[in-house]
Write an enzyme that holds these catalytic residues in place. Structure first.
Site, PDB file in Angstrom:
ATOM      1  N   GLY A  49       0.846  -1.183   0.000  1.00  0.00           N
ATOM      2  CA  GLY A  49       0.000   0.000   0.000  1.00  0.00           C
ATOM      3  C   GLY A  49       0.882   1.234   0.000  1.00  0.00           C
ATOM      4  N   GLN A  54       2.696  10.004   1.382  1.00  0.00           N
ATOM      5  CA  GLN A  54       4.013   9.361   1.379  1.00  0.00           C
ATOM      6  C   GLN A  54       4.844   9.749   0.163  1.00  0.00           C
ATOM      7  OE1 GLN A  54       2.298   5.220   2.214  1.00  0.00           O
ATOM      8  NE2 GLN A  54       4.272   5.167   3.234  1.00  0.00           N
ATOM      9  N   CYS A 100       6.114  -0.129   6.918  1.00  0.00           N
ATOM     10  CA  CYS A 100       5.697   1.082   6.217  1.00  0.00           C
ATOM     11  C   CYS A 100       6.866   1.574   5.364  1.00  0.00           C
ATOM     12  CB  CYS A 100       5.299   2.146   7.245  1.00  0.00           C
ATOM     13  SG  CYS A 100       4.721   3.673   6.502  1.00  0.00           S
ATOM     14  N   LEU A 101       6.590   1.921   4.116  1.00  0.00           N
ATOM     15  CA  LEU A 101       7.666   2.391   3.240  1.00  0.00           C
ATOM     16  C   LEU A 101       8.278   3.695   3.746  1.00  0.00           C
ATOM     17  CD1 LEU A 101       6.262   1.599  -0.340  1.00  0.00           C
ATOM     18  CD2 LEU A 101       7.901   0.292   1.016  1.00  0.00           C
ATOM     19  N   HIS A 142      -4.313   1.052   7.643  1.00  0.00           N
ATOM     20  CA  HIS A 142      -2.971   1.643   7.685  1.00  0.00           C
ATOM     21  C   HIS A 142      -2.885   2.819   6.701  1.00  0.00           C
ATOM     22  CE1 HIS A 142       1.627   1.133   7.800  1.00  0.00           C
ATOM     23  NE2 HIS A 142       1.416   1.984   6.799  1.00  0.00           N
ATOM     24  N   GLU A 143      -3.350   2.596   5.465  1.00  0.00           N
ATOM     25  CA  GLU A 143      -3.237   3.642   4.431  1.00  0.00           C
ATOM     26  C   GLU A 143      -4.175   4.817   4.725  1.00  0.00           C
ATOM     27  OE1 GLU A 143      -0.747   3.487   2.589  1.00  0.00           O
ATOM     28  OE2 GLU A 143      -0.308   1.404   3.048  1.00  0.00           O
ATOM     29  N   HIS A 146      -2.669   7.201   7.072  1.00  0.00           N
ATOM     30  CA  HIS A 146      -1.716   8.137   6.454  1.00  0.00           C
ATOM     31  C   HIS A 146      -2.401   9.426   6.011  1.00  0.00           C
ATOM     32  CE1 HIS A 146       2.165   6.202   6.363  1.00  0.00           C
ATOM     33  NE2 HIS A 146       1.707   5.116   5.804  1.00  0.00           N
TER      34      HIS A 146
HETATM   35 ZN   LIG Z   1       2.651   3.322   5.756  1.00  0.00          ZN
END
Ligand SMILES: [Zn+2]
Length: 176
Positions: A49, A54, A100-101, A142-143, A146
Site C-alpha cells: 500500500g 508518502q 511502512c515504506l 494503515h493507508e 496516512h
Molecule cells: Zn505506511
C-alpha cells in the site's frame, strides 16, 4: 511512468491531514498519472500500500494490492482508493505485523479492527463500497491513517515488538 520519492518518518507531510479530492478532478490527467506513478513506486519498493502523503501529495488517495500479502507469485492488481470512509464492522480487534515504506526496515505489531466497510471513489470517479477483513482490512486502515497524519507507531499498544527487519526475520517470522 516514474518512480516517486517516498517521504520518510520525520517529514512533516506525513503528519498533515490530507485534503479530499473533488469527484470531477479524479479523471484529470495529473491525478491519473499520480495514481500510475504511485502504483509503480509501490511495486518497485515491494509495498502492499502507498498513500499520497508518502509521495509528498496531501490528497486523500492511496493505492493498495488488496488481494493478498503481495509476495505471492501472482501479484494482485493494485487499486486506487480515493476519499475513503471506514466503518468498523463488529468489535473484533486483531494484532499483526505491519511495516511502512516511510519507516524503512522496521516492523511492529499493531492492533486493528478485523473487519471494516469502506466507501470511496475508484480511479474513474465512481462510488465504490467494499467490505474487507483481516489482511486487506489492515492495509486499508494503515493507508487511511496516512491521510490523517497517523503512522503505525501511533497505533501500537506498546513498543515491545518493534523490531528491525533482519531481527524480525531471525527471531519473529518463524513464530507466526
Ligand atoms: Zn505506511
Amino acid at each position: 511512468m516514474s518512480i516517486l520519492k517516498v517521504a520518510r518518518m520525520g517529514h512533516p507531510v506525513l503528519r498533515a491531514k490530507a485534503r479530499a479530492l473533488d469527484k470531477r478532478d479524479i479523471r484529470e490527467a495529473t491525478i491519473q498519472k499520480l495514481i500510475d506513478d504511485m502504483i509503480e513506486t509501490m511495486t518497485e519498493y515491494h509495498g502492499v500500500g502507498l498513500a499520497a502523503p508518502q509521495v509528498h501529495e496531501g490528497l486523500r488517495l492511496f493505492v493498495a494490492a488488496l488481494d493478498g500479502r503481495g509476495d505471492d507469485e501472482e501479484a494482485p492488481t493494485p487499486v486506487a482508493i480515493i476519499n475513503p470512509e471506514i466503518t468498523v464492522v463488529g468489535s473484533e480487534i486483531v494484532e499483526d505485523w505491519e511495516g511502512c515504506l516511510s519507516i524503512p526496515d522496521v516492523r511492529g505489531r499493531v492492533p486493528r479492527a478485523r473487519e471494516i466497510r469502506v466507501r470511496a471513489y475508484d480511479r474513474k470517479g465512481e462510488r465504490i463500497e467494499l467490505r474487507a477483513h483481516d489482511f486487506p482490512a489492515r492495509v486499508i486502515q494503515h493507508e487511511t491513517d496516512h491521510l490523517d497524519g497517523v503512522l503505525f507507531f501511533d497505533r501500537m499498544k506498546s513498543f515491545e515488538t518493534l523490531t528491525f527487519l533482519d531481527e524480525y526475520a531471525r527471531y519473529w517470522a518463524k513464530e507466526n
